[in-house]
Scaffold this motif. Structure first.
Motif, PDB file in Angstrom:
ATOM      1  N   LYS A   1       1.801   6.777  -6.812  1.00 29.34           N
ATOM      2  CA  LYS A   1       0.726   7.689  -7.208  1.00 29.34           C
ATOM      3  C   LYS A   1       1.114   9.142  -6.949  1.00 29.34           C
ATOM      4  O   LYS A   1       0.877  10.014  -7.788  1.00 29.34           O
ATOM      5  CB  LYS A   1      -0.547   7.338  -6.442  1.00 29.34           C
ATOM      6  N   ALA A   2       1.752   9.410  -5.821  1.00 29.84           N
ATOM      7  CA  ALA A   2       2.202  10.771  -5.499  1.00 29.84           C
ATOM      8  C   ALA A   2       3.242  11.251  -6.512  1.00 29.84           C
ATOM      9  O   ALA A   2       3.235  12.417  -6.931  1.00 29.84           O
ATOM     10  CB  ALA A   2       2.768  10.812  -4.089  1.00 29.84           C
TER      11      ALA A   2
ATOM     12  N   ARG B   1       2.302   1.793  -3.507  1.00 25.78           N
ATOM     13  CA  ARG B   1       1.288   2.349  -4.411  1.00 25.78           C
ATOM     14  C   ARG B   1       1.086   3.838  -4.159  1.00 25.78           C
ATOM     15  O   ARG B   1       0.994   4.632  -5.090  1.00 25.78           O
ATOM     16  CB  ARG B   1      -0.039   1.616  -4.242  1.00 25.78           C
ATOM     17  N   ALA B   2       1.005   4.210  -2.881  1.00 28.20           N
ATOM     18  CA  ALA B   2       0.806   5.615  -2.535  1.00 28.20           C
ATOM     19  C   ALA B   2       1.990   6.467  -2.992  1.00 28.20           C
ATOM     20  O   ALA B   2       1.816   7.574  -3.524  1.00 28.20           O
ATOM     21  CB  ALA B   2       0.605   5.762  -1.034  1.00 28.20           C
ATOM     22  N   LYS B   3       3.191   5.944  -2.822  1.00 29.86           N
ATOM     23  CA  LYS B   3       4.397   6.670  -3.240  1.00 29.86           C
ATOM     24  C   LYS B   3       4.423   6.841  -4.762  1.00 29.86           C
ATOM     25  O   LYS B   3       4.734   7.916  -5.280  1.00 29.86           O
ATOM     26  CB  LYS B   3       5.629   5.899  -2.769  1.00 29.86           C
TER      27      LYS B   3
ATOM     28  N   GLU C   1       1.476  12.183  -9.796  1.00 26.17           N
ATOM     29  CA  GLU C   1       0.795  13.467  -9.665  1.00 26.17           C
ATOM     30  C   GLU C   1       1.779  14.626  -9.698  1.00 26.17           C
ATOM     31  O   GLU C   1       1.527  15.662 -10.300  1.00 26.17           O
ATOM     32  CB  GLU C   1      -0.025  13.502  -8.367  1.00 26.17           C
TER      33      GLU C   1
ATOM     34  N   ALA D   1       0.828  -1.203   0.000  1.00 22.90           N
ATOM     35  CA  ALA D   1       0.000   0.000   0.000  1.00 22.90           C
ATOM     36  C   ALA D   1       0.868   1.262   0.000  1.00 22.90           C
ATOM     37  O   ALA D   1       0.565   2.249  -0.680  1.00 22.90           O
ATOM     38  CB  ALA D   1      -0.925   0.002   1.208  1.00 22.90           C
ATOM     39  N   GLN D   2       1.977   1.236   0.748  1.00 23.75           N
ATOM     40  CA  GLN D   2       2.875   2.390   0.788  1.00 23.75           C
ATOM     41  C   GLN D   2       3.555   2.606  -0.564  1.00 23.75           C
ATOM     42  O   GLN D   2       3.743   3.731  -1.008  1.00 23.75           O
ATOM     43  CB  GLN D   2       3.925   2.207   1.883  1.00 23.75           C
TER      44      GLN D   2
END
Length: 129
Positions: A18-19, A14-16, A22, A11-12
């Motif tokens: 995605k950030a 994926r979040a990294k 962006e 999950a971390q």
């Protein structure tokens, strides 16, 4: 001794990721005074720069209301160029002698860049109308 970094969870990660995506959409890297600097990307509409989008899609009334007279001059020049090239093509494609199914003859002769002389001879007549 250096501290060991812990592995990121799925999950971390994926979040990294995605950030980062962006950030890449929002900013770009450029060189200013020999240094690499991150600056905001210019705004776009459908992937086209805003100024170019306005030049392509705005009508003369809107340009006048928003005091964009320099774009109006360019638009008129482009229209004149397109109209002239279309007219030249039209005249060159249709000049010559044409005969219809009934035997009538049509002569189209160019006079100058913008006008033609048309002669129509009905079938059975020896003189033009």
């Amino acid at each position: 001794m250096a501290k060991k970094s812990k592995k990121l969870t799925l999950a971390q990660k994926r979040a990294k990721k995605k950030a980062k995506e962006e950030r890449q959409k929002k900013y770009m890297w450029v060189f200013i005074n020999g240094k690499q600097v991150r600056v905001k990307r210019p705004e776009t509409i459908d992937g086209v720069d805003i100024d170019e989008f306005i030049r392509n899609n705005a009508d003369p009334i809107w340009l006048h209301q928003n005091e964009m007279w320099e774009c109006m001059d360019q638009e008129e020049n482009q229209r004149n160029i397109i109209e002239n090239s279309e007219l030249d093509t039209y005249i060159n494609n249709f000049c010559g002698q044409w005969k219809d199914k009934e035997g009538n003859i049509l002569f189209i002769e160019p006079i100058d860049e913008r006008s033609v002389f048309v002669t129509y001879i009905k079938s059975g007549d020896s003189e033009p109308l």
